[in-house]
Scaffold this active site. Sequence first.
Site, PDB file in Angstrom:
ATOM      1  N   ASP A   1       0.867  -1.182   0.000  1.00  0.00           N
ATOM      2  CA  ASP A   1       0.000   0.000   0.000  1.00  0.00           C
ATOM      3  C   ASP A   1       0.897   1.224   0.000  1.00  0.00           C
ATOM      4  O   ASP A   1       1.996   1.185   0.565  1.00  0.00           O
ATOM      5  CB  ASP A   1      -0.915  -0.004   1.232  1.00  0.00           C
TER       6      ASP A   1
ATOM      7  N   CYS B   1     -20.331  -0.947  -2.756  1.00  0.00           N
ATOM      8  CA  CYS B   1     -20.432  -1.589  -4.069  1.00  0.00           C
ATOM      9  C   CYS B   1     -21.727  -1.344  -4.822  1.00  0.00           C
ATOM     10  O   CYS B   1     -21.707  -0.836  -5.938  1.00  0.00           O
ATOM     11  CB  CYS B   1     -20.215  -3.088  -3.927  1.00  0.00           C
TER      12      CYS B   1
ATOM     13  N   PHE C   1     -16.203 -11.185  -5.184  1.00  0.00           N
ATOM     14  CA  PHE C   1     -17.625 -11.126  -4.840  1.00  0.00           C
ATOM     15  C   PHE C   1     -17.855 -11.146  -3.333  1.00  0.00           C
ATOM     16  O   PHE C   1     -18.953 -11.422  -2.877  1.00  0.00           O
ATOM     17  CB  PHE C   1     -18.370 -12.305  -5.479  1.00  0.00           C
ATOM     18  N   LEU C   2     -16.806 -10.902  -2.525  1.00  0.00           N
ATOM     19  CA  LEU C   2     -17.019 -11.056  -1.092  1.00  0.00           C
ATOM     20  C   LEU C   2     -17.865  -9.937  -0.502  1.00  0.00           C
ATOM     21  O   LEU C   2     -17.857  -8.806  -0.963  1.00  0.00           O
ATOM     22  CB  LEU C   2     -15.691 -11.208  -0.349  1.00  0.00           C
TER      23      LEU C   2
ATOM     24  N   GLY D   1     -26.994   0.201   0.543  1.00  0.00           N
ATOM     25  CA  GLY D   1     -25.866   1.126   0.625  1.00  0.00           C
ATOM     26  C   GLY D   1     -24.591   0.337   0.452  1.00  0.00           C
ATOM     27  O   GLY D   1     -24.576  -0.724  -0.155  1.00  0.00           O
TER      28      GLY D   1
ATOM     29  N   THR E   1     -13.038  -3.724  -8.897  1.00  0.00           N
ATOM     30  CA  THR E   1     -14.157  -3.719  -9.832  1.00  0.00           C
ATOM     31  C   THR E   1     -13.903  -2.645 -10.878  1.00  0.00           C
ATOM     32  O   THR E   1     -13.845  -1.462 -10.553  1.00  0.00           O
ATOM     33  CB  THR E   1     -15.465  -3.442  -9.071  1.00  0.00           C
TER      34      THR E   1
ATOM     35  N   ARG F   1     -20.010   3.898   4.053  1.00  0.00           N
ATOM     36  CA  ARG F   1     -20.151   4.418   2.692  1.00  0.00           C
ATOM     37  C   ARG F   1     -21.573   4.224   2.164  1.00  0.00           C
ATOM     38  O   ARG F   1     -22.127   3.135   2.209  1.00  0.00           O
ATOM     39  CB  ARG F   1     -19.132   3.745   1.771  1.00  0.00           C
TER      40      ARG F   1
HETATM   41  C1  UDX Z   1     -22.018  -6.683  -2.117  1.00  0.00           C
HETATM   42  C2  UDX Z   1     -22.128  -8.019  -2.837  1.00  0.00           C
HETATM   43  O1  UDX Z   1     -23.038  -8.885  -2.133  1.00  0.00           O
HETATM   44  C3  UDX Z   1     -20.766  -8.670  -2.962  1.00  0.00           C
HETATM   45  O2  UDX Z   1     -20.874  -9.860  -3.732  1.00  0.00           O
HETATM   46  C4  UDX Z   1     -19.822  -7.693  -3.654  1.00  0.00           C
HETATM   47  O3  UDX Z   1     -18.527  -8.225  -3.722  1.00  0.00           O
HETATM   48  C5  UDX Z   1     -19.786  -6.369  -2.911  1.00  0.00           C
HETATM   49  O4  UDX Z   1     -21.105  -5.848  -2.790  1.00  0.00           O
HETATM   50  P1  UDX Z   1     -21.778  -5.824   0.403  1.00  0.00           P
HETATM   51  O5  UDX Z   1     -21.793  -4.444  -0.152  1.00  0.00           O
HETATM   52  O6  UDX Z   1     -20.768  -6.181   1.430  1.00  0.00           O
HETATM   53  O7  UDX Z   1     -21.592  -6.909  -0.779  1.00  0.00           O
HETATM   54  O8  UDX Z   1     -23.204  -6.076   1.067  1.00  0.00           O
HETATM   55  P2  UDX Z   1     -24.516  -6.928   0.810  1.00  0.00           P
HETATM   56  O9  UDX Z   1     -24.659  -7.908   1.899  1.00  0.00           O
HETATM   57  O10 UDX Z   1     -24.597  -7.446  -0.577  1.00  0.00           O
HETATM   58  O11 UDX Z   1     -25.625  -5.804   1.018  1.00  0.00           O
HETATM   59  C6  UDX Z   1     -25.686  -4.646   0.180  1.00  0.00           C
HETATM   60  C7  UDX Z   1     -26.798  -3.725   0.619  1.00  0.00           C
HETATM   61  O12 UDX Z   1     -28.066  -4.300   0.339  1.00  0.00           O
HETATM   62  C8  UDX Z   1     -26.798  -3.434   2.128  1.00  0.00           C
HETATM   63  O13 UDX Z   1     -27.134  -2.079   2.324  1.00  0.00           O
HETATM   64  C9  UDX Z   1     -27.891  -4.330   2.663  1.00  0.00           C
HETATM   65  O14 UDX Z   1     -28.484  -3.845   3.848  1.00  0.00           O
HETATM   66  C10 UDX Z   1     -28.865  -4.321   1.504  1.00  0.00           C
HETATM   67  N1  UDX Z   1     -29.712  -5.513   1.469  1.00  0.00           N
HETATM   68  C11 UDX Z   1     -29.175  -6.729   1.144  1.00  0.00           C
HETATM   69  C12 UDX Z   1     -31.065  -5.408   1.747  1.00  0.00           C
HETATM   70  O15 UDX Z   1     -31.569  -4.320   2.045  1.00  0.00           O
HETATM   71  N2  UDX Z   1     -31.838  -6.534   1.648  1.00  0.00           N
HETATM   72  C13 UDX Z   1     -31.331  -7.752   1.329  1.00  0.00           C
HETATM   73  O16 UDX Z   1     -32.114  -8.708   1.267  1.00  0.00           O
HETATM   74  C14 UDX Z   1     -29.964  -7.860   1.077  1.00  0.00           C
END
Ligand code: UDX
Length: 434
Positions: free
Chosen positions: A30, A263, A152-153, A260, A122, A331
Site C-alpha cells: 500500500d 459496491c 464477490f465477497l 448502501g 471492480t 459508505r
Molecule cells: C455486495 C455483494 O453482495 C458482494 O458480492 C460484492 O462483492 C460487494 O457488494 P456488500 O456491499 O458487502 O456486498 O453487502 P450486501 O450484503 O450485498 O448488502 C448490500 C446492501 O443491500 C446493504 O445495504 C444491505 O443492507 C442491503 N440488502 C441486502 C437489503 O436491504 N436486503 C437484502 O435482502 C440484502
Amino acid sequence: MKIAMIGSGYVGLVSGVCFADFGHQVACVDKDEGRIGALLRGEIPIFEPGLDALVEANLRSRRLSFTTDLAAAVAEAEVVFLAVGTPSRRGDGFADLSYIYAAARDVARAIKGFTVVVTKSTVPVGTGDEVERIIAEARPDAEFAVCSNPEFLREGAAISDFKLPDRIVVGTGDARAREVMSEVYRPLNLNQPPLYFVDRRSAELIKYAANSFLATKVAFINEMADLCEKVGADVQDVARGIGMDKRIGPKFLHPGPGFGGSCFPKDALALVKTAQDHDAPLHIVEAVVAANDRRKRAMAKRIVAACGGSVRGKTIGLLGLAFKLNTDDMRDAPSISIVTALQDAGAKVRAYDPKAMTQARPIMPDVTFCDDPYDCATGAEALAMVTEWDEFRALDLTRIKSLMAAPNLIDLRNIYRPADARKHGFSYSSIGRP
Ligand code: UDX
Ligand code: UDX
C-alpha cells in the site's frame, strides 16, 4: 506461489491474507505508510470478523508481509493483483480508474520474468485492455498477461465468502495465465475449485451484472413493501412466497431502508454510465438507482410521520448507522440521508452503533453518540432501527419504553414482530407489514 497484492484496502487485505492462509507467499502493498505501519503492528484498519486473528497467524508464519515497496514486491511475484480503489468519479458517476492506471505503470516498471497481472478491483469492461496497453508501452520487453478476477465477497462475511465462494470468475485468453490462476486458487477447494474461465471483457461485466442484479432484487422487494403497506399485505410473506420458487431464490429479498455500501450504489451507477456510453442503456438498472435514492430519502419521512408530522425540537434516537450489520463501513449508508433529513427538519439526533461510530463521527457532526441502545433511547420521542445488528434483536423493550419520552418505534429492518412491540405499548411501524 509468490503473490503481490497492490492495495491493502478491504478487498486487497482480505484476499491477500486469505491467500497467505492457503499457503501462498503474499506481500500486501500500500502506498499509505500509516496503514502499512499499523498493519505491521497487527492493527487492522477495518472491522471484519476474524480478520485480525488471520493476519496475526500469517504474519507469524512469515507467509504474509506488508510493505510500501511496490517494486520489490512485484519483482519477486509470479502473480500481481491490482486491488486499489475505484471510487465513483465526481460529476458523472463513472468509475475513477486513475489509481488502477497509476498502479499498472508502477507494476510495469518492476516486472521480472513472466508475470500475471490480475485486476481484482471492480473495473468497467475494457479496463483490462487499457492495463495491458499501459504495461506493454512502458515495458516492451516484459513478459506478462493481464487477467480479470472480480471479487464477490461481502463485508462482514468476507473471509468465509473468500474461502467458500460460489464461483471464482477468471477472464483471460492466455493459456499460461490460465495455468497460473488455477494454481493460485487450487488450495481453495480440495477437489475442484469452482473456477469459471471466460474472456476478459465478460469477466469484467459479470461483476457489475451480479451486483446490479442483486441490487435490483433489493429495490424490487422494497417497492413491493410499499405496495404491501397500501393493500394490507405482508411483504415478508410475499418474499418467502416468491423466494420458494427456485428460479427466484430466497436471498436478497429482505426489505429495508435501501441498499448502501461500497459496491451496490457505485457499481450500479457505473454500469448505467458504461451502458449509456455504448448506446445500450440499461433502463432497469437506471430505475433501480433512482428508486433506491428516493427510498433512502423517504425513510426520514416515516420517522417524521411517526412523530405526528413534525420533529422540530424533538429528540430522535437511531439504532445502527453502518450500511448493514457486522461492518463499520459508512459508505452510502441509508443512515446518512436519514440523519441529514431529520436535522434539516429541526430534530436533535442521538445514535448508537456497535462498530461504526468512529467512522460516522466526522460525517455526522451534530449527532450525539451514545454508549448503548438504552442510552440512545433516553429522552427520545422516536427510536428508529436502521441497521439489523444482532444486539438489537432482543432488547429489553419494557426498559426502552420507560426511558423514552414517547413510545414510537420505527423498525426499518423488520427486526421485531408487530404484535410483540405493540404488546409492550409501542406505537410501532415497520416495512411492508400490516
Ligand atoms: C455486495 C455483494 O453482495 C458482494 O458480492 C460484492 O462483492 C460487494 O457488494 P456488500 O456491499 O458487502 O456486498 O453487502 P450486501 O450484503 O450485498 O448488502 C448490500 C446492501 O443491500 C446493504 O445495504 C444491505 O443492507 C442491503 N440488502 C441486502 C437489503 O436491504 N436486503 C437484502 O435482502 C440484502
Ligand atoms: C413465465 C414464467 O417463468 C412463469 O413462472 C409464469 O407462470 C409464466 O411466464 P414462460 O412463459 O414459460 O413462463 O417463460 P420462461 O420459460 O421462463 O421464459 C420466458 C422467455 O424468457 C422465453 O422467451 C425465454 O427464452 C426467455 N428467457 C428465460 C431468457 O431469455 N433467459 C432466461 O434465463 C430465461
